[in-house]
Design an enzyme around this catalytic site. Structure first.
Site, PDB file in Angstrom:
ATOM      1  N   ILE A 178     -41.016  93.557 -24.278  1.00 17.54           N
ATOM      2  CA  ILE A 178     -40.314  93.419 -25.551  1.00 17.54           C
ATOM      3  C   ILE A 178     -40.223  91.929 -25.887  1.00 17.54           C
ATOM      4  CG2 ILE A 178     -38.098  93.670 -26.748  1.00 17.54           C
ATOM      5  CD1 ILE A 178     -37.688  96.296 -25.359  1.00 17.54           C
ATOM      6  N   CYS A 184     -45.204  88.021 -31.897  1.00 19.88           N
ATOM      7  CA  CYS A 184     -43.986  88.835 -31.970  1.00 19.88           C
ATOM      8  C   CYS A 184     -42.776  87.917 -32.068  1.00 19.88           C
ATOM      9  CB  CYS A 184     -43.868  89.709 -30.717  1.00 19.88           C
ATOM     10  SG  CYS A 184     -42.383  90.741 -30.689  1.00 19.88           S
ATOM     11  N   THR A 186     -39.509  89.285 -32.129  1.00 22.53           N
ATOM     12  CA  THR A 186     -38.346  90.117 -31.825  1.00 22.53           C
ATOM     13  C   THR A 186     -37.244  89.316 -31.136  1.00 22.53           C
ATOM     14  OG1 THR A 186     -39.621  92.167 -31.705  1.00 22.53           O
ATOM     15  CG2 THR A 186     -37.540  92.100 -30.480  1.00 22.53           C
ATOM     16  N   ARG A 187     -37.617  88.482 -30.179  1.00 25.19           N
ATOM     17  CA  ARG A 187     -36.595  87.711 -29.459  1.00 25.19           C
ATOM     18  C   ARG A 187     -35.886  86.736 -30.398  1.00 25.19           C
ATOM     19  NH1 ARG A 187     -39.917  86.375 -23.816  1.00 25.19           N
ATOM     20  NH2 ARG A 187     -40.198  88.570 -23.199  1.00 25.19           N
ATOM     21  N   SER A 312     -61.831  85.984  -9.177  1.00 29.18           N
ATOM     22  CA  SER A 312     -61.543  84.783  -8.398  1.00 29.18           C
ATOM     23  C   SER A 312     -60.142  84.839  -7.809  1.00 29.18           C
ATOM     24  CB  SER A 312     -61.707  83.538  -9.274  1.00 29.18           C
ATOM     25  OG  SER A 312     -61.584  82.355  -8.509  1.00 29.18           O
ATOM     26  N   ALA A 313     -59.175  85.315  -8.612  1.00 34.01           N
ATOM     27  CA  ALA A 313     -57.806  85.449  -8.111  1.00 34.01           C
ATOM     28  C   ALA A 313     -57.763  86.391  -6.916  1.00 34.01           C
ATOM     29  CB  ALA A 313     -56.896  85.962  -9.226  1.00 34.01           C
TER      30      ALA A 313
END
Length: 349
Positions: A178, A184, A186-187, A312-313
């Protein structure tokens, strides 16, 4: 009013600690996952990366390229039945790697039923901004009853208890996030949200305890963030901004001052609401924004870069298979993860 004092983390707050590995090359890493889903009893196999169901990224052209890499596109919900039928007829090899998207309104449901009746789609993406409403839970139950054998993605939520609620109501995969998306707001508009890595860790724990699955939706700005999401327990990772600006993205190419750009906007932005609802209703505000992103050419190169970084990670933690990533990941908290001396000065070649 209640305050939780426990620290919550975003992708930028951690790095993955490397570990001794027997892997000699990235080529030894398999990114394929095979899932059997709790509620639909269906199986799916492929690379669990999903292009977001936004106007500009959830396109048929994007699906044609993503399917070649066995990755998924959650399609924009605004395609007509006729457009779906034509795509399914001409691109049968893509149908295992696309999801039909729907909101929770009556018109959304009618469109979804019509599309699923006309095409062999296996996956449904039920997408609302606030997955905490009782109305949405009832909608998930309704869709599950109507389509018992389809794989259902549903969200968005950020807490374990609501993840469990959606799984028990019929969702196979819960969308988690969220407010972390690049377009976005929203926050900013509501003050509501949850740091994405902590949301992924907590919701994955809740989902896996019930035999369910989750998608980390939003907040990834580079391949390393995608690796962190999988390391935190995500079963799938959904991307919007990282796939924006390509040829396969909808929208016209804009040229200003000798630079080429494409529009990218959130589905709760003024742009989207004017396009589909005639504007922003008086009782609400826009919770998305519209930006111009640099034109990036074909999406193929970006996908290969993403998958290469993910492999790679895996080698850094000794994971020969992507499914081992979360079991082998140790996060360390950091105050800085990137050297920004030459930030913004990368070659465009």
């Amino acid at each position: 009013m209640h305050i939780e004092n426990e620290l919550k983390l975003d992708f930028k707050d951690v790095l993955i600690r490397p570990k001794r590995s027997t892997l000699r090359s990235r080529s030894e890493v398999s990114l394929d996952r095979k899932y059997t889903f709790r509620n639909s009893k269906q199986t799916w196999e492929g690379v669990p990366i999903i292009a977001a169901n936004m106007d500009t990224t959830g396109t048929f052209e994007m699906a044609k390229v993503m399917a070649k890499h066995r990755t998924i596109v959650a399609m924009s919900k605004h395609f007509s039945v006729e457009e779906w039928v034509e795509f399914a007829k001409n691109n049968p090899e893509c149908m295992n790697f696309v999801a039909a998207s729907s909101g929770a309104s009556d018109s959304d449901y009618e469109r979804l039923c019509a599309v699923l009746a006309a095409t062999p789609i296996r996956m449904i993406c039920l997408d609302v901004a606030n997955g905490y409403s009782e109305m949405f839970v009832e909608y998930v139950r309704k869709v599950r009853q109507q389509f018992p054998n389809h794989i259902i993605l549903a969200g968005n939520v950020v807490t374990g208890e609501m993840t469990e609620e959606l799984i028990l109501s019929g969702a196979d995969i819960v969308k988690v996030g969220i407010g972390p998306g690049s377009v976005c707001t929203t926050r900013k508009q509501t003050g509501v949200g949850y740091p994405q890595l902590s949301a992924v860790i907590e919701c994955a724990d809740a989902a896996h305890g019930l035999g369910g699955h989750i998608i980390s939706d939003g907040g990834c700005v580079c391949p390393g963030d995608v690796a962190k999401a999988f390391g935190g327990g995500a079963d799938f990772v959904m991307l919007g901004g990282m796939l924006a600006g390509h040829d396969e993205c909808a929208g016209e190419l804009i040229e200003k001052n000798g630079k080429k750009r494409k529009l990218f906007y959130g589905m709760s932005s003024d742009t989207a609401m004017k396009k589909y609802a005639g504007g922003v209703a008086e009782y609400r505000s826009s919770e998305g924004k519209t930006v111009e992103v640099d034109y990036r050419g074909p999406v193929e190169k970006t996908i290969l870069d993403l998958l290469g970084g993910l492999r790679s990670a895996c080698t850094y933690v000794g994971a020969a298979y992507l499914k081992e990533m979360s079991k082998r990941t140790t996060f360390i908290r950091v105050t800085q993860q990137l050297n920004q001396v030459f930030a913004g000065m990368e070659s465009k070649d």
